[in-house]
Motif scaffolding. Structure first.
Motif, PDB file in Angstrom:
ATOM      1  N   LYS A  70    -109.732 -18.063-101.246  1.00  0.00           N
ATOM      2  CA  LYS A  70    -110.278 -18.289 -99.901  1.00  0.00           C
ATOM      3  C   LYS A  70    -109.731 -19.592 -99.319  1.00  0.00           C
ATOM      4  CE  LYS A  70    -114.623 -18.568 -97.339  1.00  0.00           C
ATOM      5  NZ  LYS A  70    -114.083 -19.468 -96.360  1.00  0.00           N
ATOM      6  N   LEU A  71    -109.671 -20.642-100.132  1.00  0.00           N
ATOM      7  CA  LEU A  71    -109.128 -21.915 -99.642  1.00  0.00           C
ATOM      8  C   LEU A  71    -107.661 -21.770 -99.243  1.00  0.00           C
ATOM      9  CD1 LEU A  71    -110.737 -24.477-102.124  1.00  0.00           C
ATOM     10  CD2 LEU A  71    -111.172 -24.262 -99.683  1.00  0.00           C
ATOM     11  N   MET A  72    -106.888 -21.033-100.046  1.00  0.00           N
ATOM     12  CA  MET A  72    -105.470 -20.829 -99.723  1.00  0.00           C
ATOM     13  C   MET A  72    -105.330 -20.039 -98.424  1.00  0.00           C
ATOM     14  SD  MET A  72    -103.508 -22.393-101.781  1.00  0.00           S
ATOM     15  CE  MET A  72    -101.965 -21.629-101.371  1.00  0.00           C
ATOM     16  N   ARG A  73    -106.136 -18.996 -98.259  1.00  0.00           N
ATOM     17  CA  ARG A  73    -106.085 -18.207 -97.014  1.00  0.00           C
ATOM     18  C   ARG A  73    -106.411 -19.075 -95.807  1.00  0.00           C
ATOM     19  NH1 ARG A  73    -108.977 -13.004 -99.126  1.00  0.00           N
ATOM     20  NH2 ARG A  73    -107.155 -11.851 -99.802  1.00  0.00           N
ATOM     21  N   ASP A  74    -107.466 -19.869 -95.959  1.00  0.00           N
ATOM     22  CA  ASP A  74    -107.862 -20.753 -94.858  1.00  0.00           C
ATOM     23  C   ASP A  74    -106.759 -21.747 -94.529  1.00  0.00           C
ATOM     24  OD1 ASP A  74    -110.273 -19.430 -94.741  1.00  0.00           O
ATOM     25  OD2 ASP A  74    -111.407 -21.003 -95.781  1.00  0.00           O
ATOM     26  N   PHE A  75    -106.113 -22.304 -95.565  1.00  0.00           N
ATOM     27  CA  PHE A  75    -105.036 -23.271 -95.371  1.00  0.00           C
ATOM     28  C   PHE A  75    -103.862 -22.610 -94.652  1.00  0.00           C
ATOM     29  CE2 PHE A  75    -101.176 -25.460 -96.790  1.00  0.00           C
ATOM     30  CZ  PHE A  75    -101.449 -26.744 -96.364  1.00  0.00           C
ATOM     31  N   VAL A  76    -103.490 -21.408 -95.086  1.00  0.00           N
ATOM     32  CA  VAL A  76    -102.360 -20.703 -94.462  1.00  0.00           C
ATOM     33  C   VAL A  76    -102.693 -20.345 -93.019  1.00  0.00           C
ATOM     34  CG1 VAL A  76    -100.991 -18.571 -94.535  1.00  0.00           C
ATOM     35  CG2 VAL A  76    -101.417 -19.847 -96.633  1.00  0.00           C
ATOM     36  N   GLU A  77    -103.917 -19.905 -92.772  1.00  0.00           N
ATOM     37  CA  GLU A  77    -104.298 -19.548 -91.393  1.00  0.00           C
ATOM     38  C   GLU A  77    -104.359 -20.773 -90.493  1.00  0.00           C
ATOM     39  OE1 GLU A  77    -107.985 -17.426 -91.653  1.00  0.00           O
ATOM     40  OE2 GLU A  77    -107.045 -15.635 -92.495  1.00  0.00           O
ATOM     41  N   ASP A  78    -104.849 -21.892 -91.022  1.00  0.00           N
ATOM     42  CA  ASP A  78    -104.976 -23.110 -90.207  1.00  0.00           C
ATOM     43  C   ASP A  78    -103.638 -23.815 -90.015  1.00  0.00           C
ATOM     44  OD1 ASP A  78    -107.672 -22.614 -90.057  1.00  0.00           O
ATOM     45  OD2 ASP A  78    -108.222 -24.097 -91.599  1.00  0.00           O
ATOM     46  N   ARG A  79    -102.784 -23.816 -91.021  1.00  0.00           N
ATOM     47  CA  ARG A  79    -101.516 -24.552 -90.979  1.00  0.00           C
ATOM     48  C   ARG A  79    -100.367 -23.667 -91.489  1.00  0.00           C
ATOM     49  NH1 ARG A  79    -105.322 -27.535 -93.619  1.00  0.00           N
ATOM     50  NH2 ARG A  79    -106.228 -29.206 -92.409  1.00  0.00           N
ATOM     51  N   ILE A  84     -95.665 -22.846 -95.221  1.00  0.00           N
ATOM     52  CA  ILE A  84     -94.303 -22.379 -95.489  1.00  0.00           C
ATOM     53  C   ILE A  84     -93.481 -23.506 -96.099  1.00  0.00           C
ATOM     54  CG2 ILE A  84     -92.139 -21.655 -94.400  1.00  0.00           C
ATOM     55  CD1 ILE A  84     -93.806 -20.006 -92.464  1.00  0.00           C
ATOM     56  N   GLY A  85     -93.626 -24.713 -95.576  1.00  0.00           N
ATOM     57  CA  GLY A  85     -92.911 -25.866 -96.128  1.00  0.00           C
ATOM     58  C   GLY A  85     -93.341 -26.168 -97.549  1.00  0.00           C
ATOM     59  N   LEU A  86     -94.634 -26.082 -97.794  1.00  0.00           N
ATOM     60  CA  LEU A  86     -95.141 -26.322 -99.146  1.00  0.00           C
ATOM     61  C   LEU A  86     -94.609 -25.283-100.129  1.00  0.00           C
ATOM     62  CD1 LEU A  86     -97.088 -27.989-100.946  1.00  0.00           C
ATOM     63  CD2 LEU A  86     -98.869 -26.368-100.308  1.00  0.00           C
ATOM     64  N   ALA A  87     -94.617 -24.029 -99.718  1.00  0.00           N
ATOM     65  CA  ALA A  87     -94.104 -22.964-100.584  1.00  0.00           C
ATOM     66  C   ALA A  87     -92.618 -23.157-100.852  1.00  0.00           C
ATOM     67  CB  ALA A  87     -94.367 -21.606 -99.949  1.00  0.00           C
ATOM     68  N   ALA A  88     -91.854 -23.531 -99.843  1.00  0.00           N
ATOM     69  CA  ALA A  88     -90.417 -23.758-100.016  1.00  0.00           C
ATOM     70  C   ALA A  88     -90.173 -24.938-100.958  1.00  0.00           C
ATOM     71  CB  ALA A  88     -89.757 -23.996 -98.667  1.00  0.00           C
ATOM     72  N   GLY A  89     -90.942 -26.000-100.780  1.00  0.00           N
ATOM     73  CA  GLY A  89     -90.791 -27.164-101.659  1.00  0.00           C
ATOM     74  C   GLY A  89     -91.113 -26.827-103.109  1.00  0.00           C
ATOM     75  N   LEU A  90     -92.182 -26.093-103.323  1.00  0.00           N
ATOM     76  CA  LEU A  90     -92.535 -25.678-104.696  1.00  0.00           C
ATOM     77  C   LEU A  90     -91.464 -24.777-105.294  1.00  0.00           C
ATOM     78  CD1 LEU A  90     -96.368 -24.980-104.420  1.00  0.00           C
ATOM     79  CD2 LEU A  90     -95.252 -26.777-105.731  1.00  0.00           C
ATOM     80  N   ALA A  91     -90.915 -23.892-104.482  1.00  0.00           N
ATOM     81  CA  ALA A  91     -89.851 -23.008-104.961  1.00  0.00           C
ATOM     82  C   ALA A  91     -88.625 -23.816-105.377  1.00  0.00           C
ATOM     83  CB  ALA A  91     -89.489 -21.982-103.893  1.00  0.00           C
ATOM     84  N   MET A  92     -88.292 -24.845-104.605  1.00  0.00           N
ATOM     85  CA  MET A  92     -87.137 -25.681-104.956  1.00  0.00           C
ATOM     86  C   MET A  92     -87.384 -26.441-106.258  1.00  0.00           C
ATOM     87  SD  MET A  92     -85.978 -27.085-101.204  1.00  0.00           S
ATOM     88  CE  MET A  92     -84.841 -28.256-101.882  1.00  0.00           C
ATOM     89  N   VAL A  93     -88.590 -26.999-106.422  1.00  0.00           N
ATOM     90  CA  VAL A  93     -88.915 -27.743-107.647  1.00  0.00           C
ATOM     91  C   VAL A  93     -88.843 -26.808-108.864  1.00  0.00           C
ATOM     92  CG1 VAL A  93     -90.781 -28.930-108.872  1.00  0.00           C
ATOM     93  CG2 VAL A  93     -90.265 -29.519-106.503  1.00  0.00           C
ATOM     94  N   ILE A  94     -89.417 -25.630-108.726  1.00  0.00           N
ATOM     95  CA  ILE A  94     -89.383 -24.672-109.829  1.00  0.00           C
ATOM     96  C   ILE A  94     -87.945 -24.239-110.122  1.00  0.00           C
ATOM     97  CG2 ILE A  94     -90.051 -22.331-110.509  1.00  0.00           C
ATOM     98  CD1 ILE A  94     -92.715 -22.834-109.040  1.00  0.00           C
ATOM     99  N   GLY A  95     -87.151 -24.048-109.078  1.00  0.00           N
ATOM    100  CA  GLY A  95     -85.741 -23.685-109.268  1.00  0.00           C
ATOM    101  C   GLY A  95     -84.971 -24.765-110.005  1.00  0.00           C
ATOM    102  N   VAL A  96     -85.198 -26.036-109.656  1.00  0.00           N
ATOM    103  CA  VAL A  96     -84.516 -27.143-110.336  1.00  0.00           C
ATOM    104  C   VAL A  96     -84.931 -27.204-111.804  1.00  0.00           C
ATOM    105  CG1 VAL A  96     -84.360 -29.663-110.457  1.00  0.00           C
ATOM    106  CG2 VAL A  96     -84.140 -28.498-108.259  1.00  0.00           C
ATOM    107  N   ILE A  97     -86.215 -27.028-112.065  1.00  0.00           N
ATOM    108  CA  ILE A  97     -86.697 -27.067-113.443  1.00  0.00           C
ATOM    109  C   ILE A  97     -86.069 -25.941-114.264  1.00  0.00           C
ATOM    110  CG2 ILE A  97     -88.748 -26.707-114.899  1.00  0.00           C
ATOM    111  CD1 ILE A  97     -90.363 -28.201-112.742  1.00  0.00           C
ATOM    112  N   LEU A  98     -86.047 -24.753-113.709  1.00  0.00           N
ATOM    113  CA  LEU A  98     -85.458 -23.617-114.423  1.00  0.00           C
ATOM    114  C   LEU A  98     -83.946 -23.775-114.569  1.00  0.00           C
ATOM    115  CD1 LEU A  98     -87.523 -20.638-112.952  1.00  0.00           C
ATOM    116  CD2 LEU A  98     -87.754 -21.717-115.194  1.00  0.00           C
TER     117      LEU A  98
END
Length: 102
Positions: A70-79, A84-98
Motif C-alpha cells: 500500500k505504501l509503494m502504491r501510494d508513493f507511485v501514485e503521488d510521485r 521511475i527514477g528510484l526504480a532506474a537507480g536501483l536497477a543500475m546499482v543491482i546491475g553493477v553488483i551483478l
C-alpha cells in the motif's frame, strides 16, 4: 544332608535373585513407558506451539507486506517521476553488483 541344604539354599538364593531381576526389569519397563508417554505429550505441545508461532508470524508478515504494498502504491501514485527514477537507480546499482560478480 548338608549338601542338600546348600543346594536348596543356592536354589532359593537363585530364585530370589531371579525374582529381583524380573521386578527390576518390570519397574524399568514401566518407568520407560511413562517417560516415553511424557515425552510424546511434550513433543505434541512443542509442535502445537511451533504451529501457533508460525501461524502468528505468517499473519504478521502478511499484514506488514500488505502495508508495504500500500505504501509503494501510494508513493507511485503521488510521485510517479520520482518512483521511475528510484526504480532506474536501483536497477543500475543491482546491475553493477551483478556485473562485478562475473
Amino acid at each position: 544332608m548338608s549338601h542338600e541344604n546348600r543346594t536348596n539354599s543356592f536354589a532359593a538364593a537363585g530364585k530370589n535373585m531371579g525374582d529381583a531381576a524380573v521386578t527390576a526389569f518390570h519397574d524399568t519397563a514401566v518407568a520407560a513407558r511413562k517417560t516415553a508417554h511424557g515425552l510424546n505429550e511434550y513433543a505434541g505441545d512443542v509442535v502445537h506451539d511451533a504451529k501457533d508461532g508460525v501461524r502468528h508470524f505468517a499473519h504478521a508478515a502478511e499484514k506488514e507486506s500488505s502495508k508495504a504494498v500500500k505504501l509503494m502504491r501510494d508513493f507511485v501514485e503521488d510521485r510517479p517521476k520520482a518512483s521511475i527514477g528510484l526504480a532506474a537507480g536501483l536497477a543500475m546499482v543491482i546491475g553493477v553488483i551483478l556485473w562485478r560478480r562475473r
